[in-house]
Design an enzyme around this catalytic site. Structure first.
Site, PDB file in Angstrom:
ATOM      1  N   LYS A  95      35.478-118.941 -45.681  1.00 32.63           N
ATOM      2  CA  LYS A  95      36.664-119.338 -46.453  1.00 32.63           C
ATOM      3  C   LYS A  95      36.493-120.655 -47.199  1.00 32.63           C
ATOM      4  O   LYS A  95      37.086-120.858 -48.249  1.00 32.63           O
ATOM      5  CB  LYS A  95      37.892-119.415 -45.533  1.00 32.63           C
ATOM      6  N   GLU A 117      50.043-120.491 -47.227  1.00 30.67           N
ATOM      7  CA  GLU A 117      50.476-120.046 -45.914  1.00 30.67           C
ATOM      8  C   GLU A 117      49.235-119.819 -45.074  1.00 30.67           C
ATOM      9  O   GLU A 117      48.131-119.679 -45.612  1.00 30.67           O
ATOM     10  CB  GLU A 117      51.268-118.739 -46.013  1.00 30.67           C
ATOM     11  N   SER A 385      30.803-113.220 -41.193  1.00 28.71           N
ATOM     12  CA  SER A 385      31.716-114.065 -41.981  1.00 28.71           C
ATOM     13  C   SER A 385      32.134-115.351 -41.279  1.00 28.71           C
ATOM     14  O   SER A 385      32.496-116.325 -41.935  1.00 28.71           O
ATOM     15  CB  SER A 385      32.956-113.260 -42.373  1.00 28.71           C
TER      16      SER A 385
HETATM   17  C1  PLP Z   1      39.923-114.774 -42.744  1.00 30.80           C
HETATM   18  C2  PLP Z   1      38.683-114.176 -42.228  1.00 30.80           C
HETATM   19  C3  PLP Z   1      38.298-112.859 -42.541  1.00 30.80           C
HETATM   20  C4  PLP Z   1      39.162-111.910 -43.331  1.00 30.80           C
HETATM   21  O1  PLP Z   1      39.338-112.230 -44.669  1.00 30.80           O
HETATM   22  P1  PLP Z   1      38.630-111.444 -45.838  1.00 30.80           P
HETATM   23  O2  PLP Z   1      39.348-111.928 -47.043  1.00 30.80           O
HETATM   24  O3  PLP Z   1      38.805-109.977 -45.609  1.00 30.80           O
HETATM   25  O4  PLP Z   1      37.202-111.829 -45.826  1.00 30.80           O
HETATM   26  C5  PLP Z   1      37.076-112.385 -42.072  1.00 30.80           C
HETATM   27  N1  PLP Z   1      36.280-113.158 -41.314  1.00 30.80           N
HETATM   28  C6  PLP Z   1      36.613-114.415 -40.970  1.00 30.80           C
HETATM   29  C7  PLP Z   1      35.696-115.202 -40.099  1.00 30.80           C
HETATM   30  C8  PLP Z   1      37.832-114.976 -41.410  1.00 30.80           C
HETATM   31  O5  PLP Z   1      38.153-116.222 -41.059  1.00 30.80           O
END
Ligand code: PLP
Length: 401
Positions: A95, A117, A385
């Site tokens: 993010k 938010e 992610s």
């Molecule tokens: C917020 C988040 C997601 C989900 O958001 P996407 O917009 O679908 O990528 C996925 N993985 C992590 C670690 C997150 O913090």
């Protein structure tokens, strides 16, 4: 001329085929068009690109590596599994890539305040971090229920100096936080910047957030090629709103030999309405939060209750580009359940010493299911992610560790 079928998307009105666009009140249209114009200007500027590149390297820690999970691959007895380590970024997830971009854009536009938010607090912490570094005031709206549940992230946001607005109305979770943040934004859209946390919402956000996240796939494609002199057979990522997945997929969209697979949460079961969050798998085309996209709705046509063990994935809509990529068949969307995700979380932790975010563990779970059906010379690249520090206590309690 580009031969890419996808590079030119979206069109000037923000449409990916029939999805996307701006389904918003006229009062907001001006503000969104201003953001689009400023973004199109800034992205062409060499000084902006240089500053962003420098921050991604020295502040975020990019490029994030690709790790060959040899023990996991061996244990599964099929394809080779590789992880793109977005969990190693500053603040522990992907993010920060788009939050930095949005904070720099807000500063460029001379905005007085950035508003957003947050549900579990991940977007809030990444945005508060970027705003602290860029030097712009930040206000995060969060439901009271989430404030109580997500204490570490709330504390971090306070330390980082953002103004935290606790929302007590209604169910006091994400939906109410969105409404509350949006109302504040509408008080002065000319001076405020609403920082959306995924590839969702009205144009230009799905385009802009994708562009800021596309660094993931650009790096991964060239890293993989440098290391293996070929591309992976399958590239996969979890899908909530869809930002980490589109960030990974964009660089591979024109590589016809690479299968792209997004993994949605089937939660406690796809046949249990309200207990999953598989929007592309079980939803249908509709509108939500200013965009046309796949949505999960209940019998009355209101956005359905959704659930996932990963709070970052429980959203009844999904990015318009994913909606399009599903319809044209370029990306396949599969699911992983809460239970499979927990198993993958523990397996990756114990076999590779990497504790993944529960969101990311959905993609790991799907890869673990498919790898044994493939051969040892085939390669799966997973976008990891984020890291699982935020989930460690919950998992330990749930499994009685
Ligand atoms: C917020 C988040 C997601 C989900 O958001 P996407 O917009 O679908 O990528 C996925 N993985 C992590 C670690 C997150 O913090």
């Amino acid at each position: 001329m580009s031969t890419s079928r996808f590079a030119a998307m979206p069109d000037a009105q923000g449409f990916f085929g029939p999805y996307g666009g701006q389904f918003i009140p006229p009062a907001l249209k001006q503000a969104m068009d201003d953001i689009d114009r400023a973004y199109e200007e800034i992205r062409q500027r060499e000084d902006f690109q240089r500053e962003l590149a420098e921050l991604l390297a020295d502040y975020v820690g990019r490029p994030s590596p690709i790790f060959h999970a040899k023990r996991l691959s061996q244990q599964l007895g099929g394809a080779q599994i590789h992880l793109k380590r977005e969990d190693l970024n500053h603040t522990g997830a992907h993010k920060i890539n788009h939050c930095l971009g949005e904070a720099l854009l807000a500063r460029f536009m001379g905005k007085k305040k950035v508003i957003a938010e947050t549900g579990a607090g991940q977007h809030g912490v990444a945005l508060a971090t970027a705003c602290a570094m860029v030097g712009i005031p930040c206000e995060i709206h969060m439901g009271e229920v989430d404030v109580r549940k997500e204490h570490p992230n709330v504390t971090k946001m306070r330390i980082l100096g953002c103004k935290l607005v606790t929302v007590t109305r209604g169910a006091a979770t994400l939906k109410e936080a969105v409404d509350s943040a949006f109302e504040e934004y509408l008080n002065d859209p000319a001076n405020y910047f609403y920082a959306i946390g995924s590839v969702v919402g009205p144009h230009p956000f799905p385009k802009m957030v994708r562009d800021f996240q596309a660094i993931i796939g650009r790096e991964a494609r060239s890293q993989f090629q440098a290391k293996h002199a070929r591309l992976p057979d399958i590239v996969t990522a979890c899908v909530g709103g869809g930002s980490n997945a589109i960030g990974m997929f964009t660089a591979f969209l024109d590589d016809d030999g690479v299968q792209l697979v997004g993994v949605e949460p089937s939660g406690e079961g796809l046949d249990k309405p309200g207990r999953h969050s598989a929007t592309l798998t079980r939803g249908h085309p509709g509108q939500l939060h200013g965009m046309a996209c796949y949505v999960l709705e209940d019998a009355q046509g209101v956005p359905a209750a959704v659930h996932s063990i990963a709070s970052g994935l429980d959203y009844p809509g999904v990015g318009p580009q994913h909606s399009y990529l599903k319809d044209v068949g370029r990306v396949r969307y599969e699911t992983a359940s809460d239970q499979e995700t927990l198993d993958a979380f523990m397996t990756l932790s114990r076999v590779e010493g990497i504790i993944p975010a529960l969101e990311s563990a959905h993609a790991v779970a799907w890869a673990m299911r498919i790898a044994p059906t493939l051969t040892a010379d085939q390669h799966i690249l997973i976008n990891l992610s984020g890291r699982g520090d935020k989930d460690a206590d919950y998992v330990a309690e749930r499994l009685g560790l």
